[in-house]
Design an enzyme around this catalytic site. Sequence first.
Site, PDB file in Angstrom:
ATOM      1  N   ASP A   7       0.876  -1.176   0.000  1.00 22.68           N
ATOM      2  CA  ASP A   7       0.000   0.000   0.000  1.00 22.68           C
ATOM      3  C   ASP A   7       0.914   1.227   0.000  1.00 22.68           C
ATOM      4  O   ASP A   7       2.115   1.124   0.304  1.00 22.68           O
ATOM      5  CB  ASP A   7      -0.854  -0.059   1.288  1.00 22.68           C
ATOM      6  CG  ASP A   7      -1.517   1.265   1.612  1.00 22.68           C
ATOM      7  OD1 ASP A   7      -2.243   1.784   0.750  1.00 22.68           O
ATOM      8  OD2 ASP A   7      -1.280   1.786   2.720  1.00 22.68           O
TER       9      ASP A   7
ATOM     10  N   ASP B 198      -0.189   5.155   0.868  1.00 22.82           N
ATOM     11  CA  ASP B 198      -0.435   6.160   1.911  1.00 22.82           C
ATOM     12  C   ASP B 198      -0.540   5.542   3.295  1.00 22.82           C
ATOM     13  O   ASP B 198      -1.368   4.672   3.527  1.00 22.82           O
ATOM     14  CB  ASP B 198      -1.709   6.941   1.578  1.00 22.82           C
ATOM     15  CG  ASP B 198      -1.503   7.821   0.362  1.00 22.82           C
ATOM     16  OD1 ASP B 198      -2.254   7.668  -0.611  1.00 22.82           O
ATOM     17  OD2 ASP B 198      -0.553   8.624   0.356  1.00 22.82           O
TER      18      ASP B 198
HETATM   19  C1  XBP Z   1      -5.134   6.266   0.916  1.00 28.29           C
HETATM   20  C2  XBP Z   1      -6.299   6.950   0.350  1.00 28.29           C
HETATM   21  C3  XBP Z   1      -6.080   8.064  -0.630  1.00 28.29           C
HETATM   22  C4  XBP Z   1      -5.304   9.210   0.031  1.00 28.29           C
HETATM   23  C5  XBP Z   1      -5.494  10.500  -0.736  1.00 28.29           C
HETATM   24  O1  XBP Z   1      -4.603   5.496  -0.129  1.00 28.29           O
HETATM   25  O2  XBP Z   1      -7.418   6.563   0.643  1.00 28.29           O
HETATM   26  O3  XBP Z   1      -7.366   8.517  -1.006  1.00 28.29           O
HETATM   27  O4  XBP Z   1      -5.838   9.432   1.336  1.00 28.29           O
HETATM   28  O5  XBP Z   1      -5.066  10.317  -2.085  1.00 28.29           O
HETATM   29  P1  XBP Z   1      -3.815   4.095   0.207  1.00 28.29           P
HETATM   30  P2  XBP Z   1      -6.059  10.709  -3.288  1.00 28.29           P
HETATM   31  O6  XBP Z   1      -4.658   3.014  -0.406  1.00 28.29           O
HETATM   32  O7  XBP Z   1      -2.469   4.259  -0.459  1.00 28.29           O
HETATM   33  O8  XBP Z   1      -3.701   3.983   1.710  1.00 28.29           O
HETATM   34  O9  XBP Z   1      -6.584  12.096  -2.973  1.00 28.29           O
HETATM   35  O10 XBP Z   1      -5.192  10.671  -4.530  1.00 28.29           O
HETATM   36  O11 XBP Z   1      -7.142   9.668  -3.290  1.00 28.29           O
HETATM   37 MG    MG Z   2      -2.927   3.214   3.347  1.00 27.80          MG
END
Ligand code: XBP
Ligand code: MG
Length: 246
Positions: A8, A10
């Site tokens: 993953d 973020d």
């Molecule tokens: C986390 C998310 C993303 C980010 C924001 O992604 O839910 O929406 O918070 O990025 P991950 P965007 O699956 O990597 O944990 O605004 O581009 O969605």
């Molecule tokens: Mg994440």
Amino acid sequence: MWQALIFDVDGTLADTEHAHLVAFNHAFAQEGLDWHWDEALYTQLLEISGGKERIRHYWQQRHSDIKDIDGAGLPDTIDRLHLLKTAAYEQAVNDGLVRLRPGVLRLMDEATQAGLRLAIATTTSPVNIAALLRRAIGSDWRSHFVAIGDASTAPLKKPHPQVYLQMLEALKLPASECLAFEDSSNGLQAAWAAGLRTLITPNTFTAHHDFSRALRVVPDLSAVHLAHLQAWYQEPISSIPPFSKP
Ligand code: XBP
Ligand code: MG
């Protein structure tokens, strides 16, 4: 033994969500909106994966009386806000305000040296991945990953397993031989639904989440080496359901 590691982005590769939060608020201000998300509210809103989905959820929950902004309806306004937000987030990453979490690059190197393949399964936007990994790894960052699944390839966001199923397809590997790395309950649910075991590294936004289905929960990857992962491979996977294709 494990054949691939699926990361993953973020909260897992890097603690990015504070920078995302600042970028969302910057976009609202640029649009002249008096919306301001604080950390407590954003922690709740993170239960909605996807920035556009998160804005839509907030708008419908908190400002349902507003039908359009400057003549643009909800979808167009959300698209515009998300473009502004993504530009602000990309600038923050390029300014060095977001760094990879400890142990991430070293574990990736160990795995690659041992012949394991790497993939990414995220709900964030592709430009965010490129900004983060170009700065952390270099301009050849893309060559380190066999496959990348993101908001542009998997419109069904976590906890839906779509992005993980796409990565298993791309890797041509059974879920049993791939380990997922996540930071949130949405991500854990998505990986679990795809039949994957998951190593969780929580962060301040997700520490309170339910990780009972995780293979392991560790503070970060600084003390996790490939040898640990290979030892954990042997552990029973009784809690993981066999995932039948939809
Ligand atoms: C986390 C998310 C993303 C980010 C924001 O992604 O839910 O929406 O918070 O990025 P991950 P965007 O699956 O990597 O944990 O605004 O581009 O969605
Ligand atoms: Mg994440």
